[in-house]
Design a protein around this motif. Sequence first.
Motif, mmCIF file in Angstrom:
data_model
loop_
_atom_site.group_PDB
_atom_site.id
_atom_site.type_symbol
_atom_site.label_atom_id
_atom_site.label_comp_id
_atom_site.label_asym_id
_atom_site.label_seq_id
_atom_site.Cartn_x
_atom_site.Cartn_y
_atom_site.Cartn_z
ATOM 1 N N SER A 17 0.818 -1.226 0.000
ATOM 2 C CA SER A 17 0.000 0.000 0.000
ATOM 3 C C SER A 17 0.848 1.271 0.000
ATOM 4 N N LYS A 18 2.126 1.156 0.338
ATOM 5 C CA LYS A 18 3.015 2.333 0.391
ATOM 6 C C LYS A 18 3.650 2.656 -0.963
ATOM 7 N N LEU A 19 3.619 1.717 -1.912
ATOM 8 C CA LEU A 19 4.398 1.872 -3.149
ATOM 9 C C LEU A 19 3.870 2.977 -4.066
ATOM 10 N N GLU A 20 2.564 3.130 -4.092
ATOM 11 C CA GLU A 20 1.954 4.098 -5.005
ATOM 12 C C GLU A 20 2.457 5.511 -4.732
ATOM 13 N N LYS A 21 2.649 5.828 -3.475
ATOM 14 C CA LYS A 21 3.135 7.146 -3.041
ATOM 15 C C LYS A 21 4.471 7.491 -3.708
ATOM 16 N N TYR A 22 5.305 6.472 -3.912
ATOM 17 C CA TYR A 22 6.632 6.696 -4.499
ATOM 18 C C TYR A 22 6.668 6.380 -5.993
ATOM 19 N N ASP A 23 5.510 6.051 -6.559
ATOM 20 C CA ASP A 23 5.389 5.692 -7.976
ATOM 21 C C ASP A 23 6.281 4.502 -8.333
ATOM 22 N N HIS A 24 6.370 3.541 -7.432
ATOM 23 C CA HIS A 24 7.141 2.328 -7.671
ATOM 24 C C HIS A 24 6.230 1.194 -8.140
ATOM 25 N N ALA A 25 6.741 0.406 -9.080
ATOM 26 C CA ALA A 25 6.002 -0.760 -9.587
ATOM 27 C C ALA A 25 6.270 -1.963 -8.680
ATOM 28 N N TYR A 26 5.503 -3.033 -8.891
ATOM 29 C CA TYR A 26 5.753 -4.277 -8.153
ATOM 30 C C TYR A 26 5.685 -5.462 -9.111
ATOM 31 N N ASP A 27 6.742 -6.304 -9.093
ATOM 32 C CA ASP A 27 6.813 -7.515 -9.910
ATOM 33 C C ASP A 27 6.262 -8.701 -9.123
ATOM 34 N N ILE A 28 5.318 -9.417 -9.711
ATOM 35 C CA ILE A 28 4.691 -10.570 -9.066
ATOM 36 C C ILE A 28 5.346 -11.854 -9.572
ATOM 37 N N LEU A 29 6.098 -12.516 -8.697
ATOM 38 C CA LEU A 29 6.778 -13.766 -9.053
ATOM 39 C C LEU A 29 6.104 -14.918 -8.314
ATOM 40 N N VAL A 30 5.324 -15.702 -9.056
ATOM 41 C CA VAL A 30 4.545 -16.790 -8.443
ATOM 42 C C VAL A 30 4.513 -18.015 -9.352
ATOM 43 N N PHE A 31 4.088 -19.126 -8.774
ATOM 44 C CA PHE A 31 3.750 -20.332 -9.536
ATOM 45 C C PHE A 31 2.243 -20.332 -9.787
ATOM 46 N N PRO A 32 1.763 -21.134 -10.751
ATOM 47 C CA PRO A 32 0.333 -21.152 -11.065
ATOM 48 C C PRO A 32 -0.576 -21.432 -9.864
ATOM 49 N N HIS A 33 -0.126 -22.271 -8.918
ATOM 50 C CA HIS A 33 -1.002 -22.589 -7.788
ATOM 51 C C HIS A 33 -1.220 -21.389 -6.861
ATOM 52 N N GLN A 34 -0.466 -20.304 -7.092
ATOM 53 C CA GLN A 34 -0.635 -19.091 -6.280
ATOM 54 C C GLN A 34 -1.462 -18.017 -6.988
ATOM 55 N N LEU A 35 -1.955 -18.316 -8.184
ATOM 56 C CA LEU A 35 -2.661 -17.297 -8.958
ATOM 57 C C LEU A 35 -4.007 -16.888 -8.354
ATOM 58 N N GLY A 36 -4.623 -17.771 -7.590
ATOM 59 C CA GLY A 36 -5.865 -17.393 -6.898
ATOM 60 C C GLY A 36 -5.614 -16.226 -5.957
ATOM 61 N N SER A 37 -4.511 -16.305 -5.217
ATOM 62 C CA SER A 37 -4.125 -15.201 -4.329
ATOM 63 C C SER A 37 -3.791 -13.945 -5.117
ATOM 64 N N VAL A 38 -3.137 -14.116 -6.275
ATOM 65 C CA VAL A 38 -2.778 -12.964 -7.103
ATOM 66 C C VAL A 38 -4.029 -12.203 -7.524
ATOM 67 N N LEU A 39 -5.072 -12.931 -7.889
ATOM 68 C CA LEU A 39 -6.325 -12.294 -8.309
ATOM 69 C C LEU A 39 -6.909 -11.437 -7.183
ATOM 70 N N GLU A 40 -6.961 -12.006 -5.978
ATOM 71 C CA GLU A 40 -7.463 -11.240 -4.821
ATOM 72 C C GLU A 40 -6.568 -10.029 -4.543
ATOM 73 N N PHE A 41 -5.267 -10.251 -4.666
ATOM 74 C CA PHE A 41 -4.241 -9.253 -4.359
ATOM 75 C C PHE A 41 -4.362 -8.026 -5.266
ATOM 76 N N VAL A 42 -4.421 -8.251 -6.588
ATOM 77 C CA VAL A 42 -4.440 -7.100 -7.507
ATOM 78 C C VAL A 42 -5.753 -6.317 -7.396
ATOM 79 N N LYS A 43 -6.820 -6.999 -7.000
ATOM 80 C CA LYS A 43 -8.117 -6.315 -6.815
ATOM 81 C C LYS A 43 -8.038 -5.275 -5.707
ATOM 82 N N LYS A 44 -7.175 -5.514 -4.731
ATOM 83 C CA LYS A 44 -7.079 -4.615 -3.571
ATOM 84 C C LYS A 44 -6.381 -3.293 -3.886
ATOM 85 N N PHE A 45 -5.610 -3.264 -4.999
ATOM 86 C CA PHE A 45 -4.813 -2.075 -5.306
ATOM 87 C C PHE A 45 -5.004 -1.661 -6.767
#
Length: 275
Positions: A126-154
């Motif tokens: 939640s702090k990254l936007e303030k500094y205009d920093h990007a975030y790289d998501i490094l996951v395996f396919p079994h973690q993509l459910g969490s990724v979907l919830e995660f990106v919805k929050k920001f």
Amino acid sequence: MTIDSHQHFWKYEPVKHSWIDDSMSVIRRDFLPQDLKKVYQENQVDGCVAVQADQTLEETNFLLDLAKENDFIKGVVGWADLRADNIDSVLEKYSTNKNLKGWRHVVQGEADHNFLLRPDFLRGISKLEKYDHAYDILVFPHQLGSVLEFVKKFPNQRFVIDHIAKPYIKDGFYDGWATLMKEIGKHKNVYCKLSGMITEADYKTWTAEQLQPYMHLTLEAFGSERLMFGSDWPVCLVAGNYGQVKSIVSHFISTLSSQDQNMIMGANAREFYNL
């Protein structure tokens, strides 16, 4: 201008780089800018984004020093402990460095499938936007459910999925990965790197044809305006060479308009990372 959106540098240390197992012994050595510069001259690549491989601030500083000394390193994706209580002051300190473009955590290595959704990690993101920093998501396919919830929050945070989320190409698995990637692609703040594919296939027997369905799906899900070419050099060397990796992507996109090709091969990375 061709930009490689994803590569690494390191001074090889057996303990620190213990993830480089026997099947990857070809990359058990130092990989530094002078090595890559030669590769880029041979393959007509103009610049790159150097991405963390080690989870220390020391490595972040090492990459930033390399970027300061080498013009072709256009930006750095570093690591900081986004769960730390002092994350604000850490981000503030690094925000003064024009070469620091974003952050990454090796989430694929976390035993907790829902690591991305833990309150302390979400607080850091939640702090990254303030500094205009990007975030790289490094996951395996079994973690993509969490990724979907995660990106919805920001919805206003710039995210990019590394290595098309590492589908199990070697095993021929596709459907579950594809379903979730399509859902994630509906979120316009999420980009995807066409990178790291040959190392998810069989190192010795992979073919470009094998990778086609995965690339088609990512193009469908993210569109040419949110895809970017990345080599994953030097990791890619365990299964091929730089020229092969670049030609897989350039051949795949060759039927697209020249504007679309330019976006995927460089313009999207420049825009996403503010290079």
